[in-house]
Design a protein around this motif. Structure first.
Motif, mmCIF file in Angstrom:
data_model
loop_
_atom_site.group_PDB
_atom_site.id
_atom_site.type_symbol
_atom_site.label_atom_id
_atom_site.label_comp_id
_atom_site.label_asym_id
_atom_site.label_seq_id
_atom_site.Cartn_x
_atom_site.Cartn_y
_atom_site.Cartn_z
ATOM 1 N N LYS A 168 10.517 9.085 7.593
ATOM 2 C CA LYS A 168 10.452 8.409 8.946
ATOM 3 C C LYS A 168 9.185 7.956 8.820
ATOM 4 O O LYS A 168 9.037 6.907 9.692
ATOM 5 N N THR A 169 8.088 8.540 8.112
ATOM 6 C CA THR A 169 6.917 8.163 8.275
ATOM 7 C C THR A 169 6.176 7.435 6.917
ATOM 8 O O THR A 169 5.130 6.711 7.093
ATOM 9 N N LYS A 170 6.997 7.414 5.925
ATOM 10 C CA LYS A 170 6.336 6.857 4.656
ATOM 11 C C LYS A 170 7.283 6.350 3.747
ATOM 12 O O LYS A 170 8.396 6.999 3.769
ATOM 13 N N ILE A 171 7.136 5.555 2.520
ATOM 14 C CA ILE A 171 7.676 5.253 1.680
ATOM 15 C C ILE A 171 6.684 5.632 0.448
ATOM 16 O O ILE A 171 5.533 5.135 0.342
ATOM 17 N N VAL A 172 7.391 6.340 -0.725
ATOM 18 C CA VAL A 172 6.945 6.523 -1.736
ATOM 19 C C VAL A 172 7.386 5.763 -3.118
ATOM 20 O O VAL A 172 8.577 6.230 -3.405
ATOM 21 N N GLY A 173 6.734 4.983 -3.763
ATOM 22 C CA GLY A 173 7.402 4.224 -4.957
ATOM 23 C C GLY A 173 6.366 4.300 -6.000
ATOM 24 O O GLY A 173 5.422 5.031 -6.053
ATOM 25 N N CYS A 174 6.298 3.185 -6.812
ATOM 26 C CA CYS A 174 5.419 3.063 -7.849
ATOM 27 C C CYS A 174 5.366 1.782 -8.302
ATOM 28 O O CYS A 174 5.988 0.942 -7.815
ATOM 29 N N VAL A 175 4.207 1.486 -9.192
ATOM 30 C CA VAL A 175 3.968 0.106 -9.437
ATOM 31 C C VAL A 175 4.882 -0.147 -10.932
ATOM 32 O O VAL A 175 4.858 0.586 -11.840
ATOM 33 N N LEU A 176 5.672 -1.109 -10.623
ATOM 34 C CA LEU A 176 6.598 -1.537 -11.767
ATOM 35 C C LEU A 176 5.785 -2.537 -12.897
ATOM 36 O O LEU A 176 5.895 -2.380 -14.058
ATOM 37 N N ASN A 187 8.400 -1.116 -7.034
ATOM 38 C CA ASN A 187 9.911 -0.703 -7.154
ATOM 39 C C ASN A 187 10.532 -0.756 -5.691
ATOM 40 O O ASN A 187 11.560 -0.109 -5.432
ATOM 41 N N ILE A 188 9.630 -1.013 -4.511
ATOM 42 C CA ILE A 188 10.326 -0.961 -3.255
ATOM 43 C C ILE A 188 10.911 -2.310 -2.762
ATOM 44 O O ILE A 188 10.307 -3.404 -2.892
ATOM 45 N N GLY A 189 12.268 -2.234 -2.647
ATOM 46 C CA GLY A 189 12.898 -3.506 -2.286
ATOM 47 C C GLY A 189 12.622 -4.199 -0.948
ATOM 48 O O GLY A 189 12.030 -3.519 -0.208
ATOM 49 N N SER A 206 -1.826 3.798 -0.283
ATOM 50 C CA SER A 206 -2.394 4.436 -1.311
ATOM 51 C C SER A 206 -1.712 4.316 -2.743
ATOM 52 O O SER A 206 -0.666 4.221 -2.919
ATOM 53 N N VAL A 207 -2.554 3.638 -3.693
ATOM 54 C CA VAL A 207 -2.248 3.558 -4.942
ATOM 55 C C VAL A 207 -2.841 3.846 -5.947
ATOM 56 O O VAL A 207 -4.231 3.756 -5.946
ATOM 57 N N GLY A 208 -2.402 4.841 -6.866
ATOM 58 C CA GLY A 208 -3.258 5.525 -7.855
ATOM 59 C C GLY A 208 -4.416 6.416 -7.420
ATOM 60 O O GLY A 208 -5.504 6.304 -8.034
ATOM 61 N N GLY A 209 -4.390 6.837 -6.166
ATOM 62 C CA GLY A 209 -5.387 7.794 -5.437
ATOM 63 C C GLY A 209 -6.632 6.682 -4.822
ATOM 64 O O GLY A 209 -7.304 7.349 -4.101
ATOM 65 N N LYS A 210 -6.324 5.590 -4.600
ATOM 66 C CA LYS A 210 -7.131 4.614 -3.903
ATOM 67 C C LYS A 210 -6.551 4.362 -2.496
ATOM 68 O O LYS A 210 -5.310 3.806 -2.468
ATOM 69 N N ASP A 211 -7.173 4.358 -1.300
ATOM 70 C CA ASP A 211 -6.737 4.004 -0.125
ATOM 71 C C ASP A 211 -7.166 2.868 0.416
ATOM 72 O O ASP A 211 -8.435 2.609 0.398
ATOM 73 N N ASP A 257 1.835 3.794 -11.620
ATOM 74 C CA ASP A 257 0.811 4.442 -10.642
ATOM 75 C C ASP A 257 1.858 4.594 -9.332
ATOM 76 O O ASP A 257 2.455 3.853 -8.965
ATOM 77 N N LYS A 258 1.422 5.810 -8.694
ATOM 78 C CA LYS A 258 2.276 5.955 -7.559
ATOM 79 C C LYS A 258 1.742 5.283 -6.421
ATOM 80 O O LYS A 258 0.642 4.833 -6.068
ATOM 81 N N VAL A 259 2.730 4.601 -5.358
ATOM 82 C CA VAL A 259 2.407 4.064 -4.256
ATOM 83 C C VAL A 259 2.831 4.587 -3.072
ATOM 84 O O VAL A 259 4.136 4.787 -3.025
ATOM 85 N N THR A 260 2.293 4.951 -1.915
ATOM 86 C CA THR A 260 2.515 5.501 -0.695
ATOM 87 C C THR A 260 2.176 4.361 0.331
ATOM 88 O O THR A 260 0.890 3.824 0.363
#
Length: 275
Positions: A168-176, A187-189, A206-211, A257-260
């Motif tokens: 409900k509060t976030k989407i967690v994806g990644c950089v394709l 990868n977030i459609g 937040s991408v790769g630990g950078k906000d 890298d993780k994307v939040t």
């Protein structure tokens, strides 16, 4: 006569791509050859799969694709011919490079390429793109039956492609993928992000630990130069960028890298009542 389109990580500095084209033209001098790209990051099968699938969408039925990103060249890995349900054909190593085209276009038949009569007389263990894939593509373009390349096989090797997770509060994806402008393709459609937020809303990213914060907009001109933005890109996925800048280069982001994404908390000011 259909085109042959080539994707590789071979670069344009060396003779490799020209040698492949020379083989094709020696067999079929009238064929149209299209370069998708030869700048896939070296041995990066995931980026190759992404690039191939998105490029192939716009080609006509009957196009033959050669994909040469092949860190296992010369080993026991197979070379295959994939016939897609949309009438396209794909030639390359069975290393996962056809994961996305198989998912997107469907699989009709798959053949392992074993017929040496279709290959170059001398096969280099380090250059199957020239000695195996290119001549087979040229013969297919001239009307060779696909079953002539070798035995039919049942399945391809597939990459494990990440899927986004939603709360409900976030989407967690990644950089394709990261394009040449430094924009981050995730990868977030489009459907997912459109249910999560609205145009002109700010997101905490937040991408790769950078906000940082980024505004969800329609296009680059909707924010000022130097500002961050999120938008639906040409692949119908969420992309994250810096207008007139290189976000990936600035933040040192890499594919995978993780994307939040989180919604920014709105601050409301209480208005005084009129007496």
């Amino acid at each position: 006569m259909n085109a042959i389109a080539i994707l590789s990580d071979l670069g344009i500095r060396d003779y490799f791509v020209a040698a492949m084209k020379g083989v094709i033209l020696s067999i079929n001098p009238n064929v149209t050859i299209v370069d998708i790209t030869h700048e896939v990051p070296k041995q990066d099968i995931r980026t190759a799969a992404f690039t191939l699938a998105n490029a192939a969408e716009t080609f006509p039925r009957g196009t033959i694709f050669i994909a040469v990103v092949d860190p296992g060249v010369g080993t026991k890995r197979r070379c295959v011919l994939l016939q897609a349900r949309n009438g396209m054909s794909f030639i390359g190593p069975d290393n996962g490079i056809f994961t996305l085209v198989a998912e997107r276009f469907g699989v009709s038949r798959i053949y392992e390429i074993t017929n040496k009569a279709l290959m170059m007389p001398k096969i280099s263990p380090t250059f199957h793109g020239r000695d195996l894939m290119a001549p087979v593509a040229a013969h297919l373009n001239l009307g060779l039956k696909p079953s002539s390349v070798g035995p039919e096989i049942k399945a391809l090797k597939r990459l494990k492609m990440p899927t986004p997770k939603v709360t409900k509060t976030k989407i967690v994806g990644c950089v394709l993928n990261i394009d040449d402008f430094g924009n981050l393709v995730t990868n977030i459609g489009a459907d997912l992000i459109s249910r999560f937020t609205e145009l002109d809303e700010f997101l905490q990213v937040s991408v790769g630990g950078k906000d940082f914060k980024a505004k969800f907009v329609g296009t680059f001109g909707d924010v000022k130069p130097g500002e961050n933005l999120c938008y639906i890109g040409s692949t119908r996925s969420l992309e994250i960028a810096r207008n007139m800048g290189n976000l990936a280069g600035t933040l040192r982001v890499r594919p995978g890298d993780k994307v939040t994404l989180r919604r920014c908390v709105k601050k409301w000011t209480k208005r005084s009542k009129k007496g």
